[in-house]
Motif scaffolding. Structure first.
Motif, PDB file in Angstrom:
ATOM      1  N   ILE B 229       0.853  -1.151   0.038  1.00  0.00           N
ATOM      2  CA  ILE B 229      -0.090   0.003   0.069  1.00  0.00           C
ATOM      3  C   ILE B 229       1.028   1.381  -0.061  1.00  0.00           C
ATOM      4  CG2 ILE B 229      -0.266   0.192   2.415  1.00  0.00           C
ATOM      5  CD1 ILE B 229      -3.273   0.457   1.945  1.00  0.00           C
ATOM      6  N   PHE B 230       0.460   2.322  -0.857  1.00  0.00           N
ATOM      7  CA  PHE B 230       1.431   3.449  -1.020  1.00  0.00           C
ATOM      8  C   PHE B 230       0.478   4.759  -1.446  1.00  0.00           C
ATOM      9  CE2 PHE B 230       3.486   6.293  -4.214  1.00  0.00           C
ATOM     10  CZ  PHE B 230       4.584   6.799  -3.081  1.00  0.00           C
ATOM     11  N   ALA B 231      -0.161   4.722  -2.430  1.00  0.00           N
ATOM     12  CA  ALA B 231      -1.150   5.612  -3.022  1.00  0.00           C
ATOM     13  C   ALA B 231      -1.832   6.507  -1.954  1.00  0.00           C
ATOM     14  CB  ALA B 231      -1.610   5.355  -4.283  1.00  0.00           C
ATOM     15  N   GLU B 232      -2.591   5.552  -1.124  1.00  0.00           N
ATOM     16  CA  GLU B 232      -3.663   6.072  -0.456  1.00  0.00           C
ATOM     17  C   GLU B 232      -2.926   7.064   0.520  1.00  0.00           C
ATOM     18  OE1 GLU B 232      -3.452   3.053  -1.555  1.00  0.00           O
ATOM     19  OE2 GLU B 232      -5.148   2.518  -2.424  1.00  0.00           O
ATOM     20  N   PRO B 233      -1.853   6.504   1.585  1.00  0.00           N
ATOM     21  CA  PRO B 233      -1.343   7.315   2.524  1.00  0.00           C
ATOM     22  C   PRO B 233      -0.449   8.325   1.792  1.00  0.00           C
ATOM     23  CG  PRO B 233      -0.255   5.058   2.529  1.00  0.00           C
ATOM     24  CD  PRO B 233      -1.365   4.963   1.827  1.00  0.00           C
ATOM     25  N   VAL B 248       6.086   0.297   4.137  1.00  0.00           N
ATOM     26  CA  VAL B 248       7.219  -0.158   3.979  1.00  0.00           C
ATOM     27  C   VAL B 248       7.548   0.458   2.417  1.00  0.00           C
ATOM     28  CG1 VAL B 248       8.846  -1.906   3.028  1.00  0.00           C
ATOM     29  CG2 VAL B 248       7.426  -1.943   5.352  1.00  0.00           C
ATOM     30  N   LEU B 249       6.378   0.506   1.574  1.00  0.00           N
ATOM     31  CA  LEU B 249       6.653   0.910   0.118  1.00  0.00           C
ATOM     32  C   LEU B 249       6.992   2.299   0.190  1.00  0.00           C
ATOM     33  CD1 LEU B 249       6.717  -0.800  -2.402  1.00  0.00           C
ATOM     34  CD2 LEU B 249       4.616   0.269  -2.984  1.00  0.00           C
ATOM     35  N   TYR B 250       6.386   3.033   1.147  1.00  0.00           N
ATOM     36  CA  TYR B 250       6.274   4.617   1.126  1.00  0.00           C
ATOM     37  C   TYR B 250       7.953   4.955   1.655  1.00  0.00           C
ATOM     38  CZ  TYR B 250       4.706   9.482   2.043  1.00  0.00           C
ATOM     39  OH  TYR B 250       4.548  10.649   1.930  1.00  0.00           O
ATOM     40  N   PHE B 251       8.429   4.303   2.511  1.00  0.00           N
ATOM     41  CA  PHE B 251       9.648   4.406   3.076  1.00  0.00           C
ATOM     42  C   PHE B 251      10.723   4.096   1.706  1.00  0.00           C
ATOM     43  CE2 PHE B 251      13.513   2.663   4.789  1.00  0.00           C
ATOM     44  CZ  PHE B 251      13.987   3.235   5.655  1.00  0.00           C
ATOM     45  N   MET B 252      10.454   3.005   0.973  1.00  0.00           N
ATOM     46  CA  MET B 252      11.144   2.762  -0.230  1.00  0.00           C
ATOM     47  C   MET B 252      11.146   3.863  -1.172  1.00  0.00           C
ATOM     48  SD  MET B 252      11.102  -0.467  -2.496  1.00  0.00           S
ATOM     49  CE  MET B 252       9.980   0.339  -3.940  1.00  0.00           C
ATOM     50  N   PHE B 253       9.928   4.463  -1.435  1.00  0.00           N
ATOM     51  CA  PHE B 253      10.048   5.547  -2.467  1.00  0.00           C
ATOM     52  C   PHE B 253      10.605   6.490  -1.916  1.00  0.00           C
ATOM     53  CE2 PHE B 253       7.550   9.411  -3.222  1.00  0.00           C
ATOM     54  CZ  PHE B 253       7.679   9.494  -4.526  1.00  0.00           C
ATOM     55  N   ASP B 254      10.600   7.141  -0.804  1.00  0.00           N
ATOM     56  CA  ASP B 254      11.342   8.151  -0.002  1.00  0.00           C
ATOM     57  C   ASP B 254      12.785   8.002  -0.294  1.00  0.00           C
ATOM     58  OD1 ASP B 254       9.274   9.980   0.517  1.00  0.00           O
ATOM     59  OD2 ASP B 254       9.517   9.862   2.676  1.00  0.00           O
ATOM     60  N   GLU B 255      13.111   6.792  -0.007  1.00  0.00           N
ATOM     61  CA  GLU B 255      14.624   6.561  -0.066  1.00  0.00           C
ATOM     62  C   GLU B 255      15.133   6.566  -1.329  1.00  0.00           C
ATOM     63  OE1 GLU B 255      17.121   5.981   2.127  1.00  0.00           O
ATOM     64  OE2 GLU B 255      16.098   6.331   4.081  1.00  0.00           O
ATOM     65  N   GLY B 256      14.467   5.829  -2.272  1.00  0.00           N
ATOM     66  CA  GLY B 256      14.772   5.697  -3.500  1.00  0.00           C
ATOM     67  C   GLY B 256      14.748   6.726  -4.541  1.00  0.00           C
ATOM     68  N   GLY B 263      20.638   2.088  -3.239  1.00  0.00           N
ATOM     69  CA  GLY B 263      21.228   0.981  -2.628  1.00  0.00           C
ATOM     70  C   GLY B 263      20.231   0.528  -1.561  1.00  0.00           C
ATOM     71  N   GLN B 264      19.877   1.603  -0.765  1.00  0.00           N
ATOM     72  CA  GLN B 264      19.041   1.358   0.513  1.00  0.00           C
ATOM     73  C   GLN B 264      17.855   0.854  -0.021  1.00  0.00           C
ATOM     74  OE1 GLN B 264      20.137   1.446   3.674  1.00  0.00           O
ATOM     75  NE2 GLN B 264      18.988   3.110   5.070  1.00  0.00           N
ATOM     76  N   ALA B 265      17.202   1.528  -0.803  1.00  0.00           N
ATOM     77  CA  ALA B 265      15.681   1.456  -1.405  1.00  0.00           C
ATOM     78  C   ALA B 265      15.738   0.011  -1.959  1.00  0.00           C
ATOM     79  CB  ALA B 265      15.552   2.419  -2.248  1.00  0.00           C
ATOM     80  N   SER B 266      16.717  -0.513  -2.942  1.00  0.00           N
ATOM     81  CA  SER B 266      16.650  -2.032  -3.515  1.00  0.00           C
ATOM     82  C   SER B 266      16.740  -2.909  -2.361  1.00  0.00           C
ATOM     83  CB  SER B 266      18.040  -2.196  -4.211  1.00  0.00           C
ATOM     84  OG  SER B 266      18.042  -1.139  -5.311  1.00  0.00           O
ATOM     85  N   ALA B 267      17.500  -2.514  -1.186  1.00  0.00           N
ATOM     86  CA  ALA B 267      17.354  -3.418  -0.084  1.00  0.00           C
ATOM     87  C   ALA B 267      15.977  -3.602   0.592  1.00  0.00           C
ATOM     88  CB  ALA B 267      18.337  -3.103   1.240  1.00  0.00           C
ATOM     89  N   VAL B 268      15.270  -2.402   0.478  1.00  0.00           N
ATOM     90  CA  VAL B 268      13.926  -2.522   1.175  1.00  0.00           C
ATOM     91  C   VAL B 268      13.026  -3.425   0.213  1.00  0.00           C
ATOM     92  CG1 VAL B 268      11.858  -0.971   1.680  1.00  0.00           C
ATOM     93  CG2 VAL B 268      13.919  -0.182   2.365  1.00  0.00           C
ATOM     94  N   ALA B 269      13.328  -3.149  -1.245  1.00  0.00           N
ATOM     95  CA  ALA B 269      12.479  -3.888  -2.140  1.00  0.00           C
ATOM     96  C   ALA B 269      12.536  -5.311  -1.933  1.00  0.00           C
ATOM     97  CB  ALA B 269      12.721  -3.500  -3.626  1.00  0.00           C
ATOM     98  N   PHE B 270      13.905  -5.669  -1.757  1.00  0.00           N
ATOM     99  CA  PHE B 270      14.295  -7.094  -1.670  1.00  0.00           C
ATOM    100  C   PHE B 270      13.429  -7.721  -0.562  1.00  0.00           C
ATOM    101  CE2 PHE B 270      17.196 -10.517  -0.654  1.00  0.00           C
ATOM    102  CZ  PHE B 270      16.975 -11.409  -1.739  1.00  0.00           C
ATOM    103  N   ILE B 271      13.529  -6.988   0.802  1.00  0.00           N
ATOM    104  CA  ILE B 271      12.869  -7.498   1.974  1.00  0.00           C
ATOM    105  C   ILE B 271      11.445  -7.650   1.765  1.00  0.00           C
ATOM    106  CG2 ILE B 271      12.391  -6.883   4.474  1.00  0.00           C
ATOM    107  CD1 ILE B 271      15.198  -5.652   4.621  1.00  0.00           C
TER     108      ILE B 271
END
Lengths: 421, 293
Positions: B229-233, B248-256, B263-271
């Motif tokens: 879930i991302f777009a709604e928040p 988690v996806l929001y966090f990834m979007f911000d980082e990436g 690098g960090q964002a890809s790690a989140v995507a993998f998790i």
């Protein structure tokens, strides 16, 4: 016009065969006269097209303006740079110039005439390693907009200019209007808090700007003051997503004091039906003991390193930052000119602009690191957690230092290795 | 290779090539990125890129915001999936009742939110949730409940967004369940009724086993959807208040994309990928045990 075409002159086949020719002609035209592209945020983006006809008339160059929403512009610009899709000319907030110059997205200013007669101090924020990377377009120091009627009813003729006075005024206003608030400071916009930190004398970063310094007495004083305005009920605990129409909220008396930039002048003028001119005025923002340095969203114009027509791009920058363009912009969107000579114009001599003109000479100096945009958001998150009681001040500031240390880890390593200056 | 095999390879080659190009290649590149410290400094100069091994993962695990984002995502999935599936199943059962008239009309009306734009509807719901002027608080006020600060209270922001999300997506599974319910044999229900089974008994022992596989599929898809879930928040609260809706996806979007720490964002995507895989495996196992799959 079609009268000259004889009957049957335009058969379907003839028309179809003409299509590729027209297409080719179109390609030819595009290759020769591709318009220059300009990206700008906020009102600057919306109103730039009005400054273009004069440029096109003088140079014959077309300009395509794209307006970016401010909140999404940072990622859009970075992504465009990574994808090789930057426009010829782009607007940047001054605090972003360092970052975009470091990654090589913007070209240094090679024509000194473009930087002549700037408001003193403004070039310091757009200079990276001794070179100028942007032409300042506007200055936008924050001042306080206040409701004269509400403050007068509480016993104040003008908004106070020191912290203690601000709180005393807030207390009096809140006593008369318990259901409303005094200050409109959105909990996810960092400018107000950053200004307070600067005014309290907090350096925010230490060790050559490689670590956070938010547990100092100065930083604590600023955080404590900021938080107290919320916990005492003087400011609403609201995000920008909750206050959809701040002008209407201000007009309705939901808040009586609104720290904001010059574009708010235009918003107010445009909606004089709900907010008559005699009900509001402006004053410099308060500091611990009388007005001090203030942070704001000044903007600059830069030429991208990806442009294929640097000469045309610089010409556009010269046009947009000329004194007539800046004065026209001031009338359209409120932004104040960055060229000092523009201030001789009677247009800028009004009482309501005086606080801006005074404040302009005292800009806040922010740490020149490319992570700054991110750090100030982290500062605001920490403040929000304290305001909402999620964390104590000690815990939040320790966590903030820790977070900022991590964000600056790469910078620290590169500095130690001598890879950056 | 026989002629048949050659033909088979020939026919599948275009699709396999596309899958390799747009799925396998980017995924492996992302995995490769996740062991580097790709950041804005690397964007400036490739020589700033370093191999960090599992550094991004250990860094993530010691980042409080990542854990908070993980917790928020779990809350979204933990409350959201039963809420959305329950609403879908309930409305599907209502619509399945023989006494309901104008069924196609109801179906269209209830399905309509699903095909609207997320951003437009989120903006409307943001106004509905407004503390002072919102219709929801007006309605609550009419029955004597004090105004609720839906999107401004860190404890209520997730439920508020879930109300919106449920409204938005329940129509899709409702249609799926309606199809499944129409396949439930009527004579079995009749027989159960004659044997004295009540409303709940008929649902539990006749309807539920019949729609079991559909229910499982809908749950798997919903869990995967809610974990992402991302777009709604993003539209309604921008991750706030106090980062209570940062997922988690929001966090990834911000980082990436916002800060370009790929690098960090890809790690989140993998998790996130491992999480969704794990949940799906568990669900498949449950499905096997009950012989739904």
């Amino acid at each position: 016009m079609g009268a000259g075409i004889s009957e049957g002159g335009w058969t379907r086949r003839a028309m179809l065969s003409a299509v590729p020719v027209i297409g080719l002609a179109g390609c030819q035209a595009r290759a020769d006269h591709r318009p220059l592209s300009l990206w700008a945020m906020s009102y600057e983006g919306d109103y730039s097209p009005l400054l273009i006809p004069a440029f096109t008339a003088a140079t014959g160059l077309d300009v395509e303006v794209q307006s970016l929403p401010t909140t999404a512009s940072h990622e859009k610009l970075l992504t465009a740079f990574a994808g090789g899709a930057l426009p010829d000319v782009l607007m940047l907030f001054n605090s972003w110039v360092h970052e975009f110059a470091t990654i090589g997205a913007i070209a240094p200013v090679t024509r000194p005439a473009l930087l002549a007669q700037m408001v003193p101090g403004i070039l310091a924020s757009t200079r990276v390693a001794g070179r100028d990377f942007a032409v300042p377009w506007s200055v936008a120091p924050q001042v306080q907009f206040y409701r004269r009627d509400i403050l007068a009813a509480a016993g104040w003729d003008a908004a106070p200019s020191d912290w203690a006075g601000w709180r005393a005024m807030a207390k009096a206003v809140k006593r008369r209007r318990p259901d409303d608030y005094v200050f409109l400071m959105l909990l996810n916009w960092p400018t107000a808090l950053i200004t307070m930190l600067v005014q309290a004398g907090a350096t925010m970063l230490r060790d050559r700007d490689t670590r956070g310094a938010f547990q100092t007495p100065e930083a604590r004083a600023a955080f404590a003051y900021y938080v107290s305005l919320y916990t005492d009920g003087y400011a609403p605990m609201a995000l920008s997503t909750e206050i959809q129409d701040p002008v209407a909220a201000f007009a309705a008396g939901y808040c009586a004091v609104w720290p904001s930039g010059p574009t708010t002048l235009v918003d107010f003028t445009r909606r004089a039906d709900i907010l008559p001119r005699e009900r509001w005025s402006t004053a410099r923002l308060p500091a611990p003991d009388g007005p001090g340095a203030v942070s704001g969203l000044a903007s600059s114009l830069c030429v991208s390193t990806q442009t294929r027509r640097p000469d045309a791009a610089w010409a556009l920058v010269r046009h947009l930052t000329s004194i007539p363009s800046e004065l026209r912009y001031q009338r359209l969107i409120g932004n104040l000119p960055a060229r000092i000579d523009a201030y001789q114009s009677p247009q800028l001599a009004t009482a309501v602009l005086r606080p801006f003109a005074e404040q302009m000479h005292q800009p806040a100096t922010l740490p020149p690191v490319i992570e700054w945009e991110r750090i100030q958001i982290e500062i605001q998150y920490a403040a929000e957690r304290i305001v909402r009681g999620v964390q104590t001040m000690d815990a939040a500031l320790a966590a903030l230092d820790d977070r900022v240390d991590r964000l600056l880890a790469k910078r620290r390593a590169l500095l130690d290795a001598g890879a950056i200056a | 290779m026989t002629r048949q095999e050659r033909a088979a390879w020939l026919f599948t080659a275009p699709v396999l090539a596309i899958i390799a190009l747009v799925f396998v290649l980017p995924t492996s590149l992302a995995l490769a990125l996740s062991v580097t410290d790709y950041s804005i400094y690397a964007l400036a100069d490739w020589s700033n890129l370093r191999f960090v091994g599992l550094g991004n993962f250990t860094e993530l695990l010691s980042t409080p915001l990542f854990w908070r984002a993980l917790g928020n995502t779990m809350l979204f999935a933990g409350i959201g999936v039963p809420m959305a599936i329950g609403t879908s199943l309930f409305t599907a059962l209502l619509l399945d009742d023989v006494t309901v008239r104008w069924k196609p009309l109801w179906r269209v009306l209830l399905f309509a939110p699903y095909v609207t734009s997320v951003v437009a509807t989120a903006v409307v719901w943001r106004i509905l949730f407004n503390e002072r002027f919102g219709l929801i608080n007006r309605a609550l006020g009419a029955i004597g409940i004090a105004p609720v600060d839906w999107l401004g209270d860190p404890h209520l922001s997730i439920p508020a967004i879930l109300i919106f999300v449920t409204w938005k997506i329940f129509g899709y599974n409702m249609i799926v369940f309606t199809a499944a319910l129409s396949a439930v044999p009527g004579e079995l229900i009749e027989a159960a009724r004659l044997d004295g089974a009540g409303r709940w008994g008929r649902f539990r022992h006749v309807t539920l086993p019949a729609i079991g596989p559909t229910l499982l599929l809908a749950t798997v898809m919903s869990v995967a959807g809610f974990l992402q879930i991302f777009a709604e928040p993003y539209v309604m609260t921008q991750g706030g208040p106090a980062q209570s809706t940062t997922t988690v996806l929001y966090f990834m979007f911000d980082e990436g994309f916002k800060w370009w720490n790929l690098g960090q964002a890809s790690a989140v995507a993998f998790i996130l990928f491992l999480m969704i895989l794990a949940v799906t495996l568990v669900q498949t196992r449950i499905g096997r045990r009950y012989e739904w799959l």
